[in-house]
Design an enzyme around this catalytic site. Sequence first.
Site, PDB file in Angstrom:
ATOM      1  N   ASP A  45       0.820  -1.212   0.000  1.00  0.00           N
ATOM      2  CA  ASP A  45       0.000   0.000   0.000  1.00  0.00           C
ATOM      3  C   ASP A  45       0.856   1.264   0.000  1.00  0.00           C
ATOM      4  OD1 ASP A  45      -2.108   1.775   0.270  1.00  0.00           O
ATOM      5  OD2 ASP A  45      -3.157   0.532   1.721  1.00  0.00           O
ATOM      6  N   ASP A  46       0.718   2.087  -1.047  1.00  0.00           N
ATOM      7  CA  ASP A  46       1.446   3.352  -1.172  1.00  0.00           C
ATOM      8  C   ASP A  46       2.958   3.169  -1.268  1.00  0.00           C
ATOM      9  OD1 ASP A  46      -1.073   4.431  -0.956  1.00  0.00           O
ATOM     10  OD2 ASP A  46      -0.669   5.629   0.824  1.00  0.00           O
ATOM     11  N   CYS A  85      -6.352   3.588  -3.791  1.00  0.00           N
ATOM     12  CA  CYS A  85      -6.480   2.259  -3.175  1.00  0.00           C
ATOM     13  C   CYS A  85      -7.561   1.347  -3.732  1.00  0.00           C
ATOM     14  CB  CYS A  85      -6.699   2.411  -1.671  1.00  0.00           C
ATOM     15  SG  CYS A  85      -5.312   3.152  -0.792  1.00  0.00           S
ATOM     16  N   ARG A  89      -7.069  -1.931  -6.439  1.00  0.00           N
ATOM     17  CA  ARG A  89      -7.326  -3.310  -6.006  1.00  0.00           C
ATOM     18  C   ARG A  89      -8.400  -3.971  -6.870  1.00  0.00           C
ATOM     19  NH1 ARG A  89      -4.739  -3.455  -0.900  1.00  0.00           N
ATOM     20  NH2 ARG A  89      -3.725  -1.423  -0.860  1.00  0.00           N
ATOM     21  N   LYS A 138      -5.261  -5.993   3.722  1.00  0.00           N
ATOM     22  CA  LYS A 138      -6.266  -4.958   3.466  1.00  0.00           C
ATOM     23  C   LYS A 138      -7.116  -5.295   2.238  1.00  0.00           C
ATOM     24  CE  LYS A 138      -6.332  -0.232   1.698  1.00  0.00           C
ATOM     25  NZ  LYS A 138      -5.538   0.984   1.483  1.00  0.00           N
ATOM     26  N   HIS A 140     -10.492  -3.451   1.071  1.00  0.00           N
ATOM     27  CA  HIS A 140     -10.838  -2.138   0.515  1.00  0.00           C
ATOM     28  C   HIS A 140     -11.619  -2.180  -0.797  1.00  0.00           C
ATOM     29  CE1 HIS A 140      -9.383   2.287   1.000  1.00  0.00           C
ATOM     30  NE2 HIS A 140     -10.695   2.155   1.052  1.00  0.00           N
ATOM     31  N   SER A 163      -8.514   1.284   4.481  1.00  0.00           N
ATOM     32  CA  SER A 163      -7.247   1.844   4.939  1.00  0.00           C
ATOM     33  C   SER A 163      -7.279   2.161   6.436  1.00  0.00           C
ATOM     34  CB  SER A 163      -6.914   3.118   4.162  1.00  0.00           C
ATOM     35  OG  SER A 163      -6.774   2.855   2.785  1.00  0.00           O
ATOM     36  N   HIS A 232       1.268   2.520   3.912  1.00  0.00           N
ATOM     37  CA  HIS A 232       0.261   3.581   4.021  1.00  0.00           C
ATOM     38  C   HIS A 232       0.336   4.173   5.427  1.00  0.00           C
ATOM     39  CE1 HIS A 232      -3.683   5.515   4.063  1.00  0.00           C
ATOM     40  NE2 HIS A 232      -3.936   5.130   2.819  1.00  0.00           N
ATOM     41  N   ASP A 284       0.271  -0.824  -5.008  1.00  0.00           N
ATOM     42  CA  ASP A 284      -1.070  -0.445  -5.471  1.00  0.00           C
ATOM     43  C   ASP A 284      -1.095   0.946  -6.103  1.00  0.00           C
ATOM     44  OD1 ASP A 284      -0.865   1.096  -3.119  1.00  0.00           O
ATOM     45  OD2 ASP A 284      -2.993   0.834  -2.607  1.00  0.00           O
ATOM     46  N   ASN A 285      -0.156   1.803  -5.750  1.00  0.00           N
ATOM     47  CA  ASN A 285      -0.008   3.141  -6.337  1.00  0.00           C
ATOM     48  C   ASN A 285       1.224   3.784  -5.721  1.00  0.00           C
ATOM     49  OD1 ASN A 285      -2.818   3.623  -4.352  1.00  0.00           O
ATOM     50  ND2 ASN A 285      -0.930   4.670  -3.799  1.00  0.00           N
ATOM     51  N   LYS A 305       0.940   9.514  -5.380  1.00  0.00           N
ATOM     52  CA  LYS A 305      -0.405   8.964  -5.186  1.00  0.00           C
ATOM     53  C   LYS A 305      -1.477  10.012  -5.498  1.00  0.00           C
ATOM     54  CE  LYS A 305      -3.379   7.209  -1.462  1.00  0.00           C
ATOM     55  NZ  LYS A 305      -3.376   6.556  -0.129  1.00  0.00           N
TER      56      LYS A 305
END
Length: 485
Positions: A45-46, A85, A89, A138, A140, A163, A232, A284-285, A305
Amino acid sequence: MKQPRLFSILIACLMVGVGWLVTGAQTSAPVPAAQKPNVVLFFMDDLGYGDLSCTGAMGYLTPNLDRMAAEGTRFTNFLAAQPVCTASRASLLTGCYPNRIGIAGAYGPSSTVGLNPDEETLAELLKEQGYATGIFGKWHLGSKQAFLPLQHGFDEYFGVPYSHDMWPHHPDQAHAKYPPLYLIEGNQPTNEVKYLTDAGELTAAITDRAVSFIRQHRKAPFFLYIPHPLPHVPLAASPQFRGKSRRGLFGDVLMELDWSVGQVMQELKAQGLDKNTLVLFMGDNGPWLNYGDHAGSTAGLREGKGTTYEGGNRVPCLVRWPGVVPAGRVSNKLLTTMDVLPTVAKLCGARQPKRPIDGVDWTALLKGDDTQTPRDRFYYYYRKNNLEAVRKGDWKLVFAHPGRTYEGFPLGRNGQPGPSTENFNFPTALYDLAHDPGERYDVQAQHPDIVQSLQKLADEARADLGDELQQRQGANTRPVGQQAP
């Protein structure tokens, strides 16, 4: 709502040490059960493009991920379908542009929409082939029970539904007013993630569950999806990793995530599954840059992001499968998260989704055929359904649009965000990513033929998927899942 003692899973497991996917309903040739590969998919994540030591990170090392890159292939031109996010996904698990299936943004705890049950996920396709399916981390894609993983092909689920900054300790809680955040076991809320110390236990708890899943299903093929909630914000690490890096808490978190990958890889070897397991690692980004020392690095790519510049969409991607995926290779072929589903489905002998998808099969490239170019174009959509740029080959045409920028603002420190703006007016520009990956030099005046070609590509995208900026409806979008009344 059950509230047993917080996190019964002890982080004593840390003492073990650092060890060691096509459009239409096409079918794949059946793969004999004994030859079906296991699949492990890490989704961070991030995570910034430059956040691994093998991609230039400073102040800490990621030895397990570096080893994975050395023993497999590093894909350097790999894009998230959208730089946020939930949308990202959705693309990973369905092989679709998120806006094709009605998904945008990042769903909060009050959201009444989620992944439509009519969409087929990678977990559902593999489950049909006898795979055990588990997700630890996660989700989401909708926090109401109708949208949780067990309703989308997974046998087991443990983790957070969205998140972990969407909680009462959010820096802007006075306006956000988030409710308490609970871990989910299967379909049921269990322990509350109440303090940063609780968030610091997430990586170890997820790792422990992932390792146990491998042991439990070692005699049959399995699909293990590990979408870690970190890095994240808010950042948190276990006591064993706090203070271990020269990069502060962010480095500590990355070291612990690297440890997690090492534990999973070690267990695959211990169970004799290493050579029959496809392991994929990706983000994811891009990083949430205005968090400053609590944010990652784009390695010089523009923005991060929430933007459709390369710093928002381009993410690390490592793939390892001994004897199948070439070791020590770097590939710069354009690929995306949407391409994971058709490729993994083919490798595992599963069918492709019945509905049209946007992912392309890159099996031949994955196995070492560098003459293959599975994908040559990409649509950079963001917000609800805004087409902000299109790409073909190394050429990227950015359209005038309002968007987020971090540039020119002071960075935040110690977990507090610095300012940014969501409505900066970006101008139309053409970039040659082969020579200018940082997207600094507009060359549209020198290449009007390229601009015209990319404009036609954008017209195709708008006819297919729509464009809210131009108030155009796409002909081939599908509805998001709605909570039953």
